[in-house]
Design a protein around this motif. Structure first.
Motif, PDB file in Angstrom:
ATOM      1  N   ASP A 255      -4.039 -55.611  28.156  1.00  0.00           N
ATOM      2  CA  ASP A 255      -2.894 -56.336  28.719  1.00  0.00           C
ATOM      3  C   ASP A 255      -1.617 -56.015  27.945  1.00  0.00           C
ATOM      4  N   ALA A 256      -1.726 -55.973  26.610  1.00  0.00           N
ATOM      5  CA  ALA A 256      -0.545 -55.636  25.811  1.00  0.00           C
ATOM      6  C   ALA A 256      -0.097 -54.211  26.081  1.00  0.00           C
TER       7      ALA A 256
ATOM      8  N   ARG B 231      -0.482 -52.608  28.912  1.00  0.00           N
ATOM      9  CA  ARG B 231       0.168 -52.625  30.228  1.00  0.00           C
ATOM     10  C   ARG B 231       1.613 -53.107  30.126  1.00  0.00           C
ATOM     11  N   LYS B 232       1.810 -54.205  29.373  1.00  0.00           N
ATOM     12  CA  LYS B 232       3.174 -54.737  29.236  1.00  0.00           C
ATOM     13  C   LYS B 232       4.091 -53.738  28.529  1.00  0.00           C
ATOM     14  N   THR B 233       3.557 -53.097  27.496  1.00  0.00           N
ATOM     15  CA  THR B 233       4.369 -52.124  26.762  1.00  0.00           C
ATOM     16  C   THR B 233       4.744 -50.948  27.638  1.00  0.00           C
TER      17      THR B 233
ATOM     18  N   ALA C 127       7.287 -51.993  30.349  1.00  0.00           N
ATOM     19  CA  ALA C 127       8.640 -52.093  29.783  1.00  0.00           C
ATOM     20  C   ALA C 127       9.212 -50.713  29.502  1.00  0.00           C
TER      21      ALA C 127
ATOM     22  N   GLY D  86       5.591 -57.723  36.850  1.00  0.00           N
ATOM     23  CA  GLY D  86       4.247 -57.237  36.562  1.00  0.00           C
ATOM     24  C   GLY D  86       4.296 -55.796  36.096  1.00  0.00           C
ATOM     25  N   MET D  87       3.663 -54.908  36.854  1.00  0.00           N
ATOM     26  CA  MET D  87       3.653 -53.491  36.502  1.00  0.00           C
ATOM     27  C   MET D  87       4.607 -52.687  37.376  1.00  0.00           C
TER      28      MET D  87
END
Length: 536
Positions: free
Chosen positions: A64-65, A67-69, A72, A96-97
């Motif tokens: 999850d981290a 994906r967020k990185t 962004a 989201g993505m």
């Protein structure tokens, strides 16, 4: 003729002596090993986690981290590409993505699609050298909306690549702690198993492995008091981070733009400040980092420069003069151990994604000692019964086989000490197994000698024929076992590989001891006694 030349005898005895020399440190106390001269081999077999205790961690890459990185990062890339192409936008939002772009001029949609599709590069190459799945998918929604979406296939490929990269970084970090023979391997698609024998402090290991170690150097934003920015809205392009000062979290307003990245570090070492005698970490950049660091410090003399590790400000010293040597130091509220740990993290590099501890296990030295004693008893029992059987069945020839068996075990420990192998409880099982398989070669030779003697041959020709005819069978049987051991080593993990290593070494030494050494002893015995009949 049953003949064994003098030089062969000397060579075999010298090889035995060499094996004893390399295996001897395993049975000597530490004080005796410390007294060895520096040139004398004093390496010992390393005991595994199950024999001497230690720490084991099962780590999982935080998907999850990651994906967020990555999402962004895609948003930043989208903003940069559109700005470079001079494409006007009214909004760039991350949901989201997916990064949704609303264009100011619908006629620029095709140009925006062309520029943003350059982001649709493979996330990673496949094991066969082909391109992996595209990480970003770019599509249009209406006349003035373009969406860049992080694909799930690309994310999974990125996670697999992150696991591979994390394994190497974890290995460098653990090695830098001074531990001996850690076992670091993949478990499944997104997990890493770390076993460190002899380490009884899992908390320090967890801190070393969980820290991402993402270091960056950024300028401090002086346009607004940090307390006001922390309570309100910081200026665009800046953010509020915190620094530990005297046990309190103090806000620091820093620019988001990274002036110099930790990726450009080539070395980091703990030390002491010559003026204050406080623990510090000295660092050195590569050519690119030195050039960037020199330019930034030259253009911003008199301004504070924040050193940030994993989103926390370590220190924010003022630039008193340009630093063009490509090196510097990080000071703060360090202890000797924390400075050493930070240097370890910086040398090893930053993790591509955070690691989460899924399972933690500490094996006490007492349990390891119980395993050693049980394994030692099993080895002694197996050796005693084999020795009694061989001597009772084959007489003096069985005595020769037992001597060769003893040298066989010595050779195993000598080779394991030489290559720095780790002995685990399955490895002890491998030694017990090789004790049985080692004398199996002697049984083949002796039974063939018996057959040849009963067929009417004399002693010399029976012994010669026994060794010659049985040699091919010994090679074939040991070759098949060696193939199985190699497959176990390549496809197995952890204890299975430990068993395979010991078993493979036992197979190699079996051929030497069961054939060459036994033949030498029988030749010397025959030359001295000149018997006319077999002793069994």
């Amino acid at each position: 003729m049953l003949y064994f030349s003098t030089w062969k005898t000397v060579a075999v005895l010298a090889l035995c002596l060499l094996g004893v020399v390399f295996a001897l440190p395993n049975v000597l106390p530490q004080s005796a090993r410390d007294a060895y001269p520096s040139w004398f081999p004093a390496r010992t077999v390393t005991l595994g986690l199950d024999l001497q205790g230690g720490s084991q961690l099962l780590l999982e890459v935080d998907g999850d981290a990651l994906r967020k990185t990555r999402a962004a990062a895609v948003q930043d890339d989208v903003r940069r590409l559109l700005r470079e192409a001079r494409i006007g936008t009214t909004a760039i939002q991350l949901n989201g993505m997916a990064t949704t772009v609303t264009l100011r001029d619908p006629s620029q949609r095709d140009l925006a699609l062309e520029k943003l599709r350059t982001l649709a590069v493979p996330a990673a190459n496949t094991m066969f050298g082909g391109a992996g799945p595209a990480e970003v998918e770019v599509n249009s929604q209406g006349d003035n909306v373009v969406v860049a979406t992080l694909s799930e296939a690309g994310v999974q490929a990125r996670i697999r690549s992150a696991v591979d990269q994390s394994i190497e970084i974890v290995r460098r970090r653990v090695d830098a702690l001074g531990t001996v023979e850690p076992s670091i391997q993949r478990q499944g698609s997104n997990r890493i198993l770390v076993q460190v024998p002899g380490l009884q402090d899992p908390e320090r290991l967890k801190e070393i492995l969980k820290t991402a170690a993402q270091l960056s150097f950024r300028l401090v934003d002086l346009s607004m008091p940090p307390e006001q920015a922390a309570n309100g809205r910081p200026p665009e392009g800046s953010e509020v981070l915190f620094e530990e000062r005297d046990g309190q979290r103090v806000p620091v307003l820093v620019e988001k733009r990274v002036m110099v990245s930790g990726e450009d570090l080539t070395d980091a070492q703990p030390g002491f400040d010559q003026r204050t005698n406080e623990p510090i970490v000295s660092f050195r950049f590569n050519n690119r980092g030195a050039r960037l660091f020199g330019a930034v410090t030259q253009q911003n003399v008199g301004k504070p420069f924040a050193i940030i590790l994993d989103g926390k400000v370590i220190s924010a010293p003022r630039i008193n003069e340009p630093i063009t040597g490509g090196s510097g130091q990080i000071s703060g509220s360090f202890t000797v151990q924390s400075a050493n740990d930070l240097a370890v993290l910086l040398r090893a590099g930053a993790l591509p994604a955070p690691l989460t501890v899924i399972e933690e296990r500490t094996v006490g030295p007492g349990l390891g000692q119980d395993s050693i004693e049980a394994g030692t008893r099993a080895t002694w029992y197996a050796a005693i019964f084999v020795v009694i059987f061989m001597f009772a069945t084959y007489g003096v020839f069985g005595f020769f086989a037992n001597i060769a068996l003893t040298i066989h075990v010595v050779f195993i420990f000598a080779l394991m000490s030489l290559i720095g192998a780790t002995l685990t409880l399955p490895g002890i099982a491998g030694i017990v197994l090789t004790i049985g398989t080692a004398v199996d070669s002697n049984v083949l030779i002796y039974e063939r000698i018996r057959e040849e003697f009963r067929a009417g041959r004399n002693m010399v020709s029976s012994i010669e024929a026994g060794f010659k005819q049985a040699f091919a069978v010994i090679i074939d049987s040991n070759s098949t076992m060696a193939i199985a051991a190699v497959i176990l080593f390549l496809l197995g993990s952890g204890p299975v590989r430990g068993f395979a290593v010991v078993f493979l070494l036992g197979i190699i030494t079996t051929v030497i001891t069961a054939v060459t050494m036994t033949r030498m002893m029988i030749a010397l015995w025959y030359r001295r006694t000149r018997p006319t009949t077999l002793p069994f």
